[in-house]
Design a protein around this motif. Structure first.
Motif, mmCIF file in Angstrom:
data_model
loop_
_atom_site.group_PDB
_atom_site.id
_atom_site.type_symbol
_atom_site.label_atom_id
_atom_site.label_comp_id
_atom_site.label_asym_id
_atom_site.label_seq_id
_atom_site.Cartn_x
_atom_site.Cartn_y
_atom_site.Cartn_z
ATOM 1 N N SER A 48 109.305 -46.477 8.440
ATOM 2 C CA SER A 48 108.599 -46.595 7.156
ATOM 3 C C SER A 48 107.108 -46.285 7.297
ATOM 4 O O SER A 48 106.478 -45.834 6.338
ATOM 5 C CB SER A 48 108.788 -47.999 6.585
ATOM 6 N N PHE A 49 106.540 -46.518 8.496
ATOM 7 C CA PHE A 49 105.132 -46.198 8.704
ATOM 8 C C PHE A 49 104.894 -44.706 8.475
ATOM 9 O O PHE A 49 103.978 -44.302 7.756
ATOM 10 C CB PHE A 49 104.707 -46.606 10.118
ATOM 11 N N PHE A 50 105.733 -43.874 9.068
ATOM 12 C CA PHE A 50 105.541 -42.431 8.953
ATOM 13 C C PHE A 50 105.949 -41.921 7.569
ATOM 14 O O PHE A 50 105.293 -41.026 7.009
ATOM 15 C CB PHE A 50 106.345 -41.722 10.045
ATOM 16 N N MET A 51 107.022 -42.515 6.985
ATOM 17 C CA MET A 51 107.453 -42.054 5.669
ATOM 18 C C MET A 51 106.433 -42.435 4.600
ATOM 19 O O MET A 51 106.115 -41.637 3.721
ATOM 20 C CB MET A 51 108.823 -42.651 5.356
ATOM 21 N N ASN A 52 105.901 -43.666 4.677
ATOM 22 C CA ASN A 52 104.850 -44.064 3.729
ATOM 23 C C ASN A 52 103.588 -43.227 3.931
ATOM 24 O O ASN A 52 102.908 -42.863 2.974
ATOM 25 C CB ASN A 52 104.518 -45.551 3.895
ATOM 26 N N GLY A 53 103.294 -42.893 5.205
ATOM 27 C CA GLY A 53 102.146 -42.044 5.469
ATOM 28 C C GLY A 53 102.324 -40.657 4.879
ATOM 29 O O GLY A 53 101.397 -40.086 4.294
ATOM 30 N N ALA A 54 103.531 -40.109 5.036
ATOM 31 C CA ALA A 54 103.804 -38.792 4.455
ATOM 32 C C ALA A 54 103.660 -38.823 2.947
ATOM 33 O O ALA A 54 103.091 -37.904 2.336
ATOM 34 C CB ALA A 54 105.207 -38.336 4.854
ATOM 35 N N MET A 55 104.181 -39.894 2.315
ATOM 36 C CA MET A 55 104.082 -40.005 0.854
ATOM 37 C C MET A 55 102.619 -40.101 0.414
ATOM 38 O O MET A 55 102.201 -39.454 -0.552
ATOM 39 C CB MET A 55 104.860 -41.231 0.372
ATOM 40 N N LEU A 56 101.809 -40.866 1.141
ATOM 41 C CA LEU A 56 100.401 -41.012 0.781
ATOM 42 C C LEU A 56 99.650 -39.688 0.941
ATOM 43 O O LEU A 56 98.884 -39.277 0.065
ATOM 44 C CB LEU A 56 99.763 -42.090 1.662
ATOM 45 N N VAL A 57 99.879 -38.996 2.056
ATOM 46 C CA VAL A 57 99.190 -37.722 2.300
ATOM 47 C C VAL A 57 99.615 -36.679 1.271
ATOM 48 O O VAL A 57 98.793 -35.913 0.763
ATOM 49 C CB VAL A 57 99.470 -37.243 3.739
ATOM 50 N N PHE A 103 110.739 -35.753 -2.805
ATOM 51 C CA PHE A 103 111.743 -36.129 -1.809
ATOM 52 C C PHE A 103 111.252 -37.284 -0.940
ATOM 53 O O PHE A 103 112.051 -38.140 -0.524
ATOM 54 C CB PHE A 103 112.087 -34.916 -0.942
ATOM 55 N N ALA A 104 109.951 -37.327 -0.640
ATOM 56 C CA ALA A 104 109.418 -38.439 0.146
ATOM 57 C C ALA A 104 109.550 -39.753 -0.612
ATOM 58 O O ALA A 104 109.912 -40.794 -0.026
ATOM 59 C CB ALA A 104 107.960 -38.174 0.508
ATOM 60 N N ILE A 105 109.269 -39.735 -1.910
ATOM 61 C CA ILE A 105 109.407 -40.962 -2.719
ATOM 62 C C ILE A 105 110.857 -41.416 -2.748
ATOM 63 O O ILE A 105 111.162 -42.617 -2.608
ATOM 64 C CB ILE A 105 108.879 -40.704 -4.145
ATOM 65 N N ALA A 106 111.782 -40.461 -2.902
ATOM 66 C CA ALA A 106 113.199 -40.812 -2.911
ATOM 67 C C ALA A 106 113.622 -41.427 -1.581
ATOM 68 O O ALA A 106 114.394 -42.401 -1.541
ATOM 69 C CB ALA A 106 114.033 -39.570 -3.217
#
Length: 797
Positions: free
Chosen positions: A467-476, A501-504
């Motif tokens: 989730s750290f990397f997925m949340n980071g990707a969504m924020l960026v 797709f990142a939000i999903a």
């Protein structure tokens, strides 16, 4: 009405003769008096002859296509007298043929020359033919047809089919005027360009289009169709983009629907058009002069895709129908609906078009939904939210650390890659195998990025949770969407697509959702990158493979969120880090080393294999006593010996793909003679420039540290960069001898440099003995003269 019909029947009866009719019925007709018969006959002749006299108004009703010349007959009637290079006799014959056809249709014909009074930079000894067809309403449709052959390309690529299509269309307009005016531009001034230091011609000059687009600035509702068709054979391509610009959506749809309705098939290349929009294509394209002045423009051009065109000439008759349909449309209202910020790309055979309006609505809806979700979460899950807020500084610090590592790696890897390929002419080598090097380059960056991730996890700077990397990707991605929407909307859709797709994936919280996001999110970026790799463009591969630091920063911004998605997927794997904190780092380094090694070996195999195509460039200095000959290749060169009558030159072996040697002169330098006249306190300098063999073009420079004042010149004058003297524009294939007139001040004195450029060497070289797979694909010659225009007006060595 019945009476006139009856009288007409009686007249026909007596004209044809009673012997041709039933004698029994003929007795019932009364013979009309002679004056009445003549009156009716004259009235009929006037009624039927009236349409033959033009009255200046539009003719209603359908067009009788069968009476207009078809494309095939127009194509076969074109004069065939050799290659139509710029300023050639065959080109003049073609323009004279077109002018004669237009004059016979009573259209206005103008010849545009390009002398010192043109008002734009550039010159040509050829001309442009302008033919105006008046319309019934406001607006102008410009149909632009280049009709000169490219100087170093296929000599048959001279726009013959485009000229035939335009001539057939003129025949239609002679029968029925269009709703708005149509202007035909038959241009013989499209391809003048100088050579670069590798013997290749630069971009097209597009002199005619630059001139005519500046003229059209004062007109209302001008749209352009660029026809560049040479002969039937392959399906032409439909283009509607230039460097950084797309044609307005309404105009693209208007022309595309007209082509489809007429049954004319073109190759639509939306991904290539998006490349133009993003500035990833080297050549700005033929529509650039019009689009940069704000005119909607599309092109129907000869395709290099190889897709066969089975329709033959009848298909191009349908193209005439399509263009005629465009000229019969009311464009005044639609002209103001620019909508140039739409996005489009092709995916699995489908063209995806996203209009600016709907894209902005979707973007605002997503942002509004996220804000609403955050507001609801802050109320319902206040305690959990406060706990996460305390983690934000560490979260942002970890992302900043990874981004910094990616930027530094991108810049450093570019330097290493350049050093690896220095001996193999990197640009030529990479352009021959771009796909491999781009993929290998991205593998290097990904391996280095995963190394940084592994080290950060091992030192507990980064969280090992996906989730750290997925949340980071969504924020960026959200930040990228906002930034690029403000800077360049066409770029933001790539990040918007990935953000969805990142939000999903964040909401799903499963490994298969992260996997789907990793596959689908970069899809549009991969499509455009693949399109750029298929036909290598230096504007694309140079920043990717050999980036400067600003380019490395930009590339890192694009890659960072997608690498974070891959890191999130990798974090779902078994806990490798817990077994050995350096396992992932060591694996990444091994991958990095393997990719670099394969890259290096692949570069050597390409450089060493195959036939060596090379360019020979001979440069003769002032005085023509000696010069230098260079052989330029993208691959290592063997030791070779060049032969010419009375001369033998040995060139040493070269791993750099460039080898040269000094050679004696061949007497090809330009000659200059000068006459001086004094007129009203000025000096009139008349120069005669002559060459034994006519060059492709001349370059004339008057260098100087101070500004040089030239009051008048018979050819266009331009100021050189930084004000270091002036240059004089001389069009391709100048007549020999060339007379040049200058009006200067009384005490004028300047150095003069005249350079003759030959696309075909007048005294070509041959290779002695076995060449070892080496061949000269082109031989160029550059010969120069240097002298002084003294205060007394003579030239001195």
């Amino acid at each position: 009405m019945e009476k006139y019909i009856s009288d007409f029947g009686k007249l026909v009866y007596h004209i044809v003769g009673a012997g041709l009719l039933d004698q029994g019925k003929a007795a019932t007709y009364a013979r009309p008096e002679m004056p009445k018969r003549l009156y009716l006959l004259g009235l009929i002749l006037v009624v039927f002859a009236f349409p033959a006299f033009p009255d200046g108004s539009a003719r209603a009703g359908p067009i009788a296509v069968s009476t207009a010349p078809d494309v095939s007959s127009c194509y076969k009637a074109l004069p065939d007298s050799g290659s139509r290079f710029e300023n050639s006799e065959s080109l003049r014959l073609l323009l004279a043929h077109i002018a004669s056809r237009a004059s016979g249709l009573e259209f206005e014909v103008s010849r545009v020359s390009f002398d010192a009074d043109t008002g734009i930079e550039g010159h040509s000894f050829s001309e442009l033919l302008r033919i105006d067809v008046p319309g019934t309403g406001e607006g102008v449709l410009v149909i632009e047809v280049p009709v000169s052959a490219r100087p170093d390309g296929d000599v048959k690529a001279d726009g013959s089919l485009g000229a035939a299509v335009a001539l057939s269309l003129m025949g239609r307009y002679a029968m029925e005027r269009p709703k708005f005016s149509v202007r035909f531009l038959f241009s013989g001034v499209e391809y003048g360009a100088a050579m670069d230091d590798r013997g290749s011609l630069g971009p097209w000059s597009r002199l005619g289009a630059r001139k005519e687009s500046s003229v059209a600035l004062g007109e209302k509702s001008v749209v352009v169709v660029h026809l560049e068709l040479d002969s039937p054979g392959t399906r032409p391509r439909f283009v509607y983009a230039s460097a950084g610009i797309l044609a307005p959506f309404w105009y693209r749809e208007l022309v595309a629907s007209s082509l489809a309705a007429a049954g004319f098939n073109t190759v639509d290349t939306p991904n290539r058009m998006l490349e133009y929009r993003l500035g990833l294509v080297d050549d700005p394209g033929p529509l650039q002069p019009w689009m940069e002045n704000g005119f909607p423009a599309v092109g129907i051009m000869q395709s290099d895709s190889g897709e066969p065109d089975t329709g033959g000439f009848p298909a191009y008759d349908r193209l005439v129908n399509a263009i005629e349909s465009v000229s019969g449309t009311e464009i005044g209202v639609a002209y103001d609906s620019w909508d140039k910020q739409y996005l489009l790309f092709a995916l699995a055979g489908w063209t995806v078009v996203v209009r600016e309006r709907y894209y902005v609505i979707s973007l605002l809806s997503l942002i509004g939904g996220l804000i609403a979700l955050l507001a609801v979460s802050s109320v319902v899950r206040r305690k959990q939210l406060l706990e996460r807020v305390r983690l934000i500084p560490g979260f942002l610090f970890g992302l900043a650390l990874l981004f910094t590592a990616l930027v530094l790696t991108t810049a450093a890897a570019g330097m290493v890659f350049r050093m690896m390929l220095t001996c193999y002419a990197p640009e030529d080598l990479v352009s021959s195998s771009t796909a491999f090097f781009v993929v290998a380059r991205l593998m290097v960056l990904l391996a280095a990025f995963m190394t940084a991730v592994s080290a950060g996890m091992a030192e507990k700077i980064l969280s090992p949770h996906p989730s750290f990397f997925m949340n980071g990707a969504m924020l960026v991605l959200a930040a990228d969407v906002l930034i690029f929407s403000a800077v360049r909307l066409s770029l933001s859709i790539f990040f918007f697509w990935a953000l969805a797709f990142a939000i999903a994936a964040v909401l799903a919280k499963t490994w298969w959702a992260d996997l789907a996001a990793c596959i689908a999110a970069p899809l549009p970026v991969v499509i455009i990158a693949w399109e750029a790799v298929r036909s290598p463009q230096r504007a694309f591969f140079r920043p990717v493979l050999f980036p400067t630091f600003p380019e490395a920063l930009s590339l890192s911004i694009v890659l960072f969120p997608f690498f974070l998605l891959l890191a999130a997927l990798a974090a779902h794997a078994p806990v490798v880090i817990r077994r050995s904190k350096w396992t992932m780092a060591i694996a990444s380094v091994l991958v990095l080393s393997a990719v670099i090694g394969v890259e290096h070996l692949h570069g050597r195999s390409i450089a060493a294999g195959g036939v060596r195509d090379a360019i020979l460039m001979e440069t003769l200095g002032a005085g023509d006593t000696e010069g230098t000959v260079h052989v330029l290749s993208g691959k290592p060169l063997p030791e070779i010996t060049l032969l010419r009558a009375g001369c033998s030159v040995k060139l040493p072996m070269s791993n750099a793909g460039q080898s040269g040697s000094t050679v004696p002169g061949i007497g090809a330098a330009p000659r200059l003679t000068i006459k001086v006249e004094r007129i009203l306190g000025r000096r009139s300098i008349v120069m005669d420039i002559d060459c034994d063999t006519p060059p492709y073009r001349l370059s004339i420079d008057l260098p100087g540290a101070d500004p040089i004042s030239v009051y008048e010149c018979s050819l266009p004058v331009f100021i050189k960069p930084e004000g270091k003297g002036i240059g004089i524009s001389v069009g391709p294939r100048p007549p020999m001898p060339l007379e040049l007139k200058l009006a200067v001040a009384e005490g004028f004195e300047s150095e003069i440099r005249i350079t003759a450029i030959y696309l075909e060497h007048p005294r070509p070289w041959a290779i002695a003995g076995r060449s070892g797979g080496f061949r000269l694909s082109r031989q160029r010659l550059v010969s120069s003269y240097t002298g002084t225009l003294g205060a007394r007006g003579h030239a001195s060595e």
